[in-house]
Design an enzyme around this catalytic site. Structure first.
Site, PDB file in Angstrom:
ATOM      1  N   CYS A 168       0.610  -1.458   0.089  1.00  0.00           N
ATOM      2  CA  CYS A 168      -0.077   0.050  -0.405  1.00  0.00           C
ATOM      3  C   CYS A 168       0.765   1.397  -0.024  1.00  0.00           C
ATOM      4  O   CYS A 168       0.890   2.280  -0.895  1.00  0.00           O
ATOM      5  CB  CYS A 168      -0.770   0.059   1.509  1.00  0.00           C
ATOM      6  SG  CYS A 168      -2.151  -0.989   1.020  1.00  0.00           S
ATOM      7  N   VAL A 169       1.448   1.736   1.123  1.00  0.00           N
ATOM      8  CA  VAL A 169       2.511   3.035   1.564  1.00  0.00           C
ATOM      9  C   VAL A 169       3.207   2.768   0.764  1.00  0.00           C
ATOM     10  O   VAL A 169       2.861   4.048   0.011  1.00  0.00           O
ATOM     11  CB  VAL A 169       2.567   3.419   2.599  1.00  0.00           C
ATOM     12  CG1 VAL A 169       3.300   3.896   2.868  1.00  0.00           C
ATOM     13  CG2 VAL A 169       1.259   2.694   3.880  1.00  0.00           C
TER      14      VAL A 169
END
Length: 337
Positions: A168-169
């Site tokens: 994700c990040v």
């Protein structure tokens, strides 16, 4: 999520689309995907959104390895294509989670998830940069953060590390960067944060090389290094985008030899970007093994690691997570990086 995957999935759904169905996209993506990509593919069937079927978006929220939260207790952001779809999406998720947070459009809901991940990326980059700057001044960033978080307002603690990992990040913020180009808008914070976070593995290896030279009188090119933790975060087996993979590569680019220990990962699987190190197995964490390595680098602070044994037997410890400080196991052999 890649547009190819989204399109292919939407095409599969379209083959089975029926009157009255509710279709909800949960994949993290750029604002406008539900309306501009999913809807046209589904409407190629001849059925129309808002009339024949109902379309919505609700971003996935999870924190792997965090036992404080589960699906039912994490608030769910929802949106629909039109009033009826919004009502149906809200009703559906109310049967699953305790709190539903409706927003006005699917594009807004898509932007919510990106904002959450961009927030983390930028703030982690900030403390990573502070770690490097304050470290050059002889100031411990971990002590600074602990003191700063005593302020009951206007501050939220984020912690530095060896780099960003996970699905994700490190990746999701660039969905917005890509979309912003369509509007000729810059995304300087997003790109700068990624640049800083991506540089962290190299910073750690540079600090490792300095510590080996100053404390052990040995070059990294002639050293055997044990990486503690291959997963991108503690207490999970997920190695996607893990900075530990890059650490191993960088150490070996210097001419050193790197191995790893991880109670959750037995072997390095085949990946697109790290083919040269695939197939390596986790080594056993024994007293003899620890004494045989020139240095130990703590990259992921799993709970199931015997840190006391590392503190007692490792010749040199490079701690990127302040785990020895937190556990009160500080030794002269520990260097923070």
């Amino acid at each position: 999520m890649s547009r190819t995957f989204v399109r292919n999935t939407a095409g599969t759904v379209a083959k089975h689309l029926r009157l009255g169905q509710l279709i909800v996209l949960e994949s993290t993506t750029y604002p406008g995907t539900t309306d501009d990509v999913i809807k046209p593919i589904l409407e190629e069937t001849g059925l129309q959104s808002k009339i024949d079927f109902f379309l919505g978006f609700s971003p996935e929220r999870e924190d792997p390895g965090n036992r404080s939260f589960e699906v039912a207790t994490i608030p769910k952001v929802v949106a629909g294509d039109g009033i009826e779809a919004a009502t149906l999406v809200q009703a559906f998720y109310q049967g699953v989670v305790k709190t539903v947070v409706p927003v006005s459009t699917t594009a807004t809901a898509e932007a919510v998830k990106l904002t959450e991940n961009i927030f983390r990326s930028v703030n982690i980059a900030l403390v990573n940069e502070l770690k490097v700057v304050l470290g050059a001044m002889g100031i411990d960033i971990w002590e600074v953060i602990e003191a700063a978080k005593s302020k009951p307002f206007g501050y939220m603690p984020f912690y530095p590390g060896p780099g960003l990992g996970g699905h994700c990040v490190p990746i999701d913020p660039f969905y917005l960067t890509w979309k912003a180009r369509e509007y000729e808008m810059p995304t300087r914070f997003i790109e700068l944060a990624a640049e800083i976070n991506t540089a962290m593995p190299r910073h750690v290896v540079d600090e490792l090389a300095k510590a080996l030279d100053r404390r052990c009188g040995k070059a990294l090119s002639r050293s055997r290094i044990l990486i503690i933790g291959l997963a991108y975060k503690k207490n999970v087996p997920d190695i996607r985008e893990s900075p530990s993979l890059r650490l191993i590569e960088l150490i070996e680019e210097w001419g050193g030899k790197a191995e790893f220990h991880d109670p959750h990962v037995t072997e390095i699987p085949t990946t697109r970007e790290h083919m040269a190190i695939k197939g390596r197995s986790s080594v056993e964490l024994t007293e003899a093994a620890l004494k045989d390595f020139d240095a130990v680098v703590v990259a992921t602070d799993h709970d199931a690691i015997d840190y006391q044994a590392i503190a007692d037997h490792a010749l040199l410890i490079v701690d990127t997570r302040n785990v020895f400080g937190r556990l009160g196991l500080a030794r002269e052999t520990v260097v923070k990086a």
